[in-house]
Every structure is written in C-alpha cells, then in structure tokens.
Enzyme design. Structure first.
Site, PDB file in Angstrom:
ATOM      1  N   ASP A  62      -0.997  -5.161   2.740  1.00 50.54           N
ATOM      2  CA  ASP A  62      -1.780  -3.939   3.487  1.00 50.54           C
ATOM      3  C   ASP A  62      -1.115  -4.071   4.987  1.00 50.54           C
ATOM      4  O   ASP A  62      -1.621  -4.990   5.774  1.00 50.54           O
ATOM      5  CB  ASP A  62      -3.165  -3.842   3.353  1.00 50.54           C
ATOM      6  CG  ASP A  62      -3.780  -2.620   3.638  1.00 50.54           C
ATOM      7  OD1 ASP A  62      -3.020  -1.737   4.437  1.00 50.54           O
ATOM      8  OD2 ASP A  62      -5.039  -2.167   3.581  1.00 50.54           O
ATOM      9  N   THR A 116      -6.266   2.261   9.098  1.00 52.78           N
ATOM     10  CA  THR A 116      -5.386   3.097   9.793  1.00 52.78           C
ATOM     11  C   THR A 116      -5.938   3.993  10.432  1.00 52.78           C
ATOM     12  O   THR A 116      -5.679   4.542  11.609  1.00 52.78           O
ATOM     13  CB  THR A 116      -4.473   3.818   8.653  1.00 52.78           C
ATOM     14  OG1 THR A 116      -3.588   2.449   7.907  1.00 52.78           O
ATOM     15  CG2 THR A 116      -3.630   4.786   9.314  1.00 52.78           C
ATOM     16  N   ASP A 136      -6.586  -4.177   0.134  1.00 53.46           N
ATOM     17  CA  ASP A 136      -7.481  -4.269   0.699  1.00 53.46           C
ATOM     18  C   ASP A 136      -8.476  -5.920   0.796  1.00 53.46           C
ATOM     19  O   ASP A 136      -8.755  -6.013   1.932  1.00 53.46           O
ATOM     20  CB  ASP A 136      -8.789  -3.259   0.609  1.00 53.46           C
ATOM     21  CG  ASP A 136      -8.512  -1.914   0.897  1.00 53.46           C
ATOM     22  OD1 ASP A 136      -7.402  -1.359   1.785  1.00 53.46           O
ATOM     23  OD2 ASP A 136      -8.475  -1.152   0.081  1.00 53.46           O
ATOM     24  N   GLU A 174       0.929  -1.156   0.037  1.00 51.66           N
ATOM     25  CA  GLU A 174      -0.087   0.048   0.137  1.00 51.66           C
ATOM     26  C   GLU A 174       0.738   1.264  -0.053  1.00 51.66           C
ATOM     27  O   GLU A 174       0.403   2.423  -0.660  1.00 51.66           O
ATOM     28  CB  GLU A 174      -0.946   0.046   1.087  1.00 51.66           C
ATOM     29  CG  GLU A 174      -1.624   1.104   1.248  1.00 51.66           C
ATOM     30  CD  GLU A 174      -2.724   1.358   2.397  1.00 51.66           C
ATOM     31  OE1 GLU A 174      -3.499   2.328   2.256  1.00 51.66           O
ATOM     32  OE2 GLU A 174      -2.688   0.457   3.099  1.00 51.66           O
ATOM     33  N   ILE A 231      -1.206  -1.899   7.670  1.00 49.57           N
ATOM     34  CA  ILE A 231      -2.391  -1.768   8.384  1.00 49.57           C
ATOM     35  C   ILE A 231      -3.691  -1.531   7.778  1.00 49.57           C
ATOM     36  O   ILE A 231      -3.690  -0.386   7.151  1.00 49.57           O
ATOM     37  CB  ILE A 231      -2.189  -0.616   9.421  1.00 49.57           C
ATOM     38  CG1 ILE A 231      -1.032  -0.757  10.186  1.00 49.57           C
ATOM     39  CG2 ILE A 231      -3.343  -0.620  10.509  1.00 49.57           C
ATOM     40  CD1 ILE A 231      -0.572   0.380  11.289  1.00 49.57           C
ATOM     41  N   ASP A 232      -4.824  -2.438   7.660  1.00 50.79           N
ATOM     42  CA  ASP A 232      -6.015  -1.794   7.054  1.00 50.79           C
ATOM     43  C   ASP A 232      -6.741  -1.721   8.218  1.00 50.79           C
ATOM     44  O   ASP A 232      -6.995  -2.580   9.227  1.00 50.79           O
ATOM     45  CB  ASP A 232      -6.551  -3.325   6.428  1.00 50.79           C
ATOM     46  CG  ASP A 232      -7.753  -2.836   5.698  1.00 50.79           C
ATOM     47  OD1 ASP A 232      -7.786  -2.191   4.994  1.00 50.79           O
ATOM     48  OD2 ASP A 232      -8.863  -3.670   5.741  1.00 50.79           O
TER      49      ASP A 232
END
Length: 258
Positions: free
Chosen positions: A85, A90, A213, A69, A87-88
């Site tokens: 990802d 954030t 995502d 990402e 941190i999906d």
C-alpha cells in the site's frame, strides 16, 4: 531467516526514501481522482510511490510476485509475494493531515513473514519478521497490559460505501463506544494496527479492508504479542486485534463468525 532479514532491510531503505519524497510532494500541488466513490481517493503521489517500489522489487527480486493497491497483481515465479500500500491514508494525505503511511508485507508460500510500516510525518518505522518480535525505530514493542474495557482506548474506521450499504460499522461503533475509555479514528488501518502493537491503542476493529491495508500490520501486532483475527468476506476483510483481555471483550460484542 537471513534472507527475510535482508529483504526487510531493503524495504526499510526503500520506503524511507519514498516517505521523504511524499513529504516534499505533500506541500506541492498534486493531481488526484476518485476510485470506488467520491471519498475513495488516489493521488499522483500514490502512483509514483507504488511505481518506485515496484521498480525496486523488479530489479532486486525479479521473480517475486507483487500485489499492489493501484496497479494490482504482478505475476512472479518465486514463492515470495509482496503486498504493497503506497499510501495508506490517502484521504489524510490529500488533506495534508499527517496520519498516512507506507505499508509493505511479504508473504512466503502464502504466509506473511515480513511486515514494515513507515509513517513519514512522525518518522516512525514499525517492523517485524515472523518469529523475531516487533520493533519501532529499532526498539522492541509489545501490546499494552490493559485488562478492562472501560479503561481501554480503541480504534476503528468506516468503509467508503458507508452511505449506500447499511453494513457500514456504525452499529458496531454504537455498541462499543459507551463501553470503552476512549475511541479514535485515524483514517489509516496500517497505522491503527501499529498503534496497537506499540501499546498506544488497546484494540482495533474494522470491516471491508483490503489485504494491502492489513498484511504488514497484522504481522507486527502478532509479533508484539497481540491477539489477531481476520476473515475475508465478500467486500473485504473483517479485522479485530488487541491485548488478549480487550480482544475477548470486543469479540463478544461484535459476535463475528470465527
């Protein structure tokens, strides 16, 4: 298949380590900045988590490609591509709300064959290898058996440009909310997908998503015997997943082009 299983075990070990560090850093001051809009955030913890995983992949699988990402595309020569990802969710992380996760998918010759999602605050590890079913913390999971939309709990989300683009999912939300038993919005597409796989949500839809995502989560839903649909549009992916019956009912309401 043995190679995929070995890669999956490495992913689990790595993202467990990342998750542990995220929980520590979550309680400390950290820097953050905006990306596409004031509500599209990235923190230094996103960047640290991503670099940790990229370093691990480059060391163990130096010829694999990586799509991540924050840093984008890293070209490799092999048939494997990692989709990360770090941190999906954030925005949740930045507000110390516990619904955030690390999502890692691996594609082989263009097809997703491994999906792993770890939710650090809940210590929940979702995993799937194509053709082998889906698991949560080592236990097999499948989608729910809910068949009536008015008894279903569904989830959705809204894009970062919702204030400036009328294609913002609000019309879909309004069409669906009065027809379902309940509706939730966690702020993490990967977590929502995994909740469908675990039978906690009966369906999930969203628009304008990025591949990082959904790459891992879609495979996990498929391996949990869920129905899935995704199509790439100009501003991102449209996604709908669910139990077969609820999927069909929501699909009829959404009227998306298949």
């Amino acid at each position: 298949m043995e190679q995929w299983l070995a890669i999956k075990e490495n992913i689990k070990a790595w993202i467990k380590e990342v998750g542990k560090e995220q929980l520590i850093r979550m309680e400390q001051p950290f820097q953050m900045k905006s990306k596409s809009s004031d509500i599209d955030l990235v923190t230094e913890v996103d960047e640290w988590s991503e670099q940790f995983l990229i370093d691990k992949i480059h060391t163990e699988y130096p010829d694999h490609s990586i799509m991540s990402e924050e840093s984008g595309w890293h070209e490799g020569q092999a048939d494997f591509e990692w989709v990360i990802d770090p941190i999906d969710g954030t925005v949740n992380f930045a507000h110390r709300f516990p619904f955030f996760c690390i999502s890692v998918g691996v594609k082989y010759k263009g097809e997703t064959v491994i999906g792993v999602v770890y939710v650090p605050k809940l210590d929940e590890m979702y995993e799937a290898v194509k053709g082998s079913g889906a698991m949560l913390n080592g236990r097999s999971i499948t989608v729910s058996i809910t068949e009536r939309l008015n008894q279903a709990v569904v989830a959705t989300g809204f894009p970062y440009d919702r204030a400036t683009d009328p294609n913002n999912n609000v019309d879909n939300f309004n069409a669906i909310i009065t027809k379902v038993g309940g509706i939730r919005r966690t702020g993490s597409a990967a977590i929502d997908l995994c909740q469908v796989a675990a039978g906690r949500f009966d369906a999930y839809w969203e628009i304008k998503l990025k591949e990082w995502d959904i790459c891992a989560g879609l495979l996990i839903v498929e391996e949990a015997k869920g129905q899935t649909f995704s199509v790439k549009k100009e501003k991102g992916y449209q996604v709908l997943v669910g139990t077969p019956a609820i999927y069909d009912e929501l699909s009829a309401i959404l009227e998306w082009e298949k």
